[in-house]
Write an enzyme that holds these catalytic residues in place. Structure first.
Site, PDB file in Angstrom:
ATOM      1  N   HIS A 105      31.156 -18.969 -49.123  1.00 57.90           N
ATOM      2  CA  HIS A 105      31.426 -20.376 -49.447  1.00 57.90           C
ATOM      3  C   HIS A 105      30.223 -20.952 -50.212  1.00 57.90           C
ATOM      4  O   HIS A 105      30.252 -21.068 -51.426  1.00 57.90           O
ATOM      5  CB  HIS A 105      31.711 -21.122 -48.144  1.00 57.90           C
ATOM      6  CG  HIS A 105      32.311 -22.489 -48.315  1.00 57.90           C
ATOM      7  ND1 HIS A 105      32.501 -23.094 -49.531  1.00 57.90           N
ATOM      8  CD2 HIS A 105      32.768 -23.367 -47.396  1.00 57.90           C
ATOM      9  CE1 HIS A 105      33.056 -24.276 -49.353  1.00 57.90           C
ATOM     10  NE2 HIS A 105      33.220 -24.476 -48.062  1.00 57.90           N
ATOM     11  N   HIS A 109      36.789 -18.449 -60.471  1.00 54.89           N
ATOM     12  CA  HIS A 109      37.095 -19.424 -59.420  1.00 54.89           C
ATOM     13  C   HIS A 109      38.530 -19.217 -58.967  1.00 54.89           C
ATOM     14  O   HIS A 109      39.395 -18.919 -59.791  1.00 54.89           O
ATOM     15  CB  HIS A 109      36.915 -20.860 -59.951  1.00 54.89           C
ATOM     16  CG  HIS A 109      36.778 -21.885 -58.874  1.00 54.89           C
ATOM     17  ND1 HIS A 109      37.859 -22.434 -58.244  1.00 54.89           N
ATOM     18  CD2 HIS A 109      35.672 -22.431 -58.309  1.00 54.89           C
ATOM     19  CE1 HIS A 109      37.426 -23.300 -57.332  1.00 54.89           C
ATOM     20  NE2 HIS A 109      36.102 -23.313 -57.341  1.00 54.89           N
ATOM     21  N   ASP A 137      28.480 -23.256 -59.735  1.00 52.08           N
ATOM     22  CA  ASP A 137      27.248 -22.602 -59.303  1.00 52.08           C
ATOM     23  C   ASP A 137      26.478 -21.954 -60.443  1.00 52.08           C
ATOM     24  O   ASP A 137      25.317 -21.595 -60.284  1.00 52.08           O
ATOM     25  CB  ASP A 137      27.573 -21.531 -58.254  1.00 52.08           C
ATOM     26  CG  ASP A 137      28.042 -22.160 -56.962  1.00 52.08           C
ATOM     27  OD1 ASP A 137      27.418 -23.126 -56.525  1.00 52.08           O
ATOM     28  OD2 ASP A 137      29.055 -21.696 -56.403  1.00 52.08           O
TER      29      ASP A 137
END
Ligand SMILES: CC(C)(COP(=O)(O)OP(=O)(O)OC[C@H]1O[C@@H](n2cnc3c(N)ncnc32)[C@H](O)[C@@H]1OP(=O)(O)O)[C@@H](O)C(=O)NCCC(=O)NCCS
Length: 380
Positions: free
Chosen positions: A222, A261, A317
């Site tokens: 996560h 993603h 990220d």
């Protein structure tokens, strides 16, 4: 199994109705309560979007001023929490510290839990306000420095940098930190938010729900990919190595960190916004190592993936770790920073869950033995 269907990891399962966050993965769009993330990042503050999330509308000037005032007054941590930080085991992680502090805070308030309209979550802003203070002090303590009390004249993000560094950040850096908190505040039914809602659905306290969510975020599937993006950049080392490194990684079926993603099938809109912050910081600091490396990695992955007929783009990220690093934040604080921002979203989901609550109780598909005869222990 009757009419029930089984979806591993609950993929594709709609678990609740929600009015908080809309993600359009195909087009790479993200909205908090109908407002685009680009507009919010451009024109808002973390405190204002926290109000938007919690109160379901943008505040007026006076509403924002009183909310901000309340949140800023909640920033200081008491001596018990300060002692928890100084005495926290060295090998403990900052995520474990955040969980411990939330549990402690829970024991300091009287809970009017159990139903939405009576829930005092909105009034206990110290959960949102104090996690940043805890994290900043944690960093100072491990550098052998002492607690820096929060200031009320700085934004949430700028104040975090101030408390961590012990000196006021440059306004551009403070603004970028605050905007990074906006970008991470909410993202639908991800694992930690779902965890918060599941715990809230039992009518547990909002603190226990948030503590559980921090635990879920702690897991490496996560939080934490931004840390691994920087590890990857270190491993690649220089621009000349990018192409060969990516080719080798792909030949070995390794994932390129910060790429891809589950929901976005276009560039994550948060990545596009953060990339601009990275450009600003790189220019202001005269250090474009990360920017140059990430730009080349993105282009190379794009090129190679296209050749394979796959569409893979940077996620949030990909650039965020580089931004935090240029802000002087150590890598193991990246996931805790995610938590000090996402706490706004978690709290909002807890409130929404309580509005029309039904305890979460899915079934499992039993695949174990049946009809066994019990054998007394002496005969086994
Ligand atoms: C985010 C992630 C877990 C999404 O996983 P997912 O939705 O299950 O996507 P899949 O793993 O099914 O990927 C689909 C295809 O793209 C490839 N792929 C996905 N992400 C990739 C990446 N980062 N690097 C290389 N290939 C990738 C997969 O190998 C797969 O190829 P295949 O169809 O030939 O098997 C995955 O993209 C990933 O691990 N990314 C890197 C870690 C990361 O940045 N995480 C942060 C997410 S916010």
């Amino acid at each position: 199994m009757g009419d029930a269907t089984y979806a591993k990891g609950l993929e594709g399962v709609i678990a609740a109705e929600s009015e908080i966050c809309l993600i359009n993965g195909a087009e790479g769009k993200l909205y908090y309560r109908g407002y685009s993330i680009e507009d919010l990042a451009k024109s808002s503050t973390f405190e204002e979007i926290t109000y938007l999330l919690l109160y379901e509308k943008l505040p007026t000037e006076s509403e924002l001023s009183s909310f901000q005032n309340k949140m800023r007054k909640s920033r200081p941590i008491d001596t018990v929490v300060q002692n928890m930080i100084t005495q926290f085991p060295e090998k403990g992680s900052p995520m474990e510290l955040l969980q411990s502090v939330i549990t402690y805070l829970s024991s300091t308030v009287s809970h009017t839990i159990h139903h939405s309209d009576k829930c005092n979550c909105r009034d206990t802003l110290h959960q949102i306000a104090q996690l940043a203070t805890v994290l900043a002090m944690y960093q100072r303590v491990r550098e052998g420095k002492s607690y820096v009390a929060p200031r009320e004249d700085l934004s949430h993000g700028a104040n975090f940098l101030y408390m961590m560094r012990g000196e006021e950040p440059d306004p551009a850096e403070g603004a970028i930190m605050d905007k990074c908190l906006i970008l991470h505040a909410e993202h639908g039914f991800n694992a930690s938010t779902f965890t918060a809602r599941v715990v809230a659905s039992t009518l547990s306290t909002c603190y226990c729900s948030i503590s559980a969510a921090v635990g879920a975020l702690y897991g490496s599937l996560h939080g934490g990919a931004n840390e691994r993006v920087l590890d990857m950049v270190d491993a690649i080392g220089s621009l000349d190595n990018v192409e060969s490194w990516i080719d080798k990684a792909m030949a070995e079926h390794k994932k390129v960190m910060g790429i891809g993603h589950r929901v976005y099938k276009a560039k994550d809109p948060r990545a596009t916004v953060i990339e601009e912050y990275l450009k600003t910081l790189s220019e202001n600091k005269g250090d474009s190592f990360y920017l140059d490396m990430l730009t080349k990695i993105e282009a190379t992955v794009n090129d190679r993936m296209k050749a394979e007929g796959k569409l893979l783009f940077p996620n949030v990220d990909f650039f965020s770790g580089a931004v935090y690093s240029l802000l002087g934040i150590p890598r193991d604080l990246f996931t805790p920073i995610f938590a000090i921002s996402r706490v706004s979203g978690w709290l909002t989901h807890i409130l929404e869950q309580r509005k029309d609550n039904r305890i979460y109780r899915p079934k499992c598909l039993y695949e174990g033995p049946q009809g066994q005869s019990f054998v007394p222990i002496e005969d086994r």
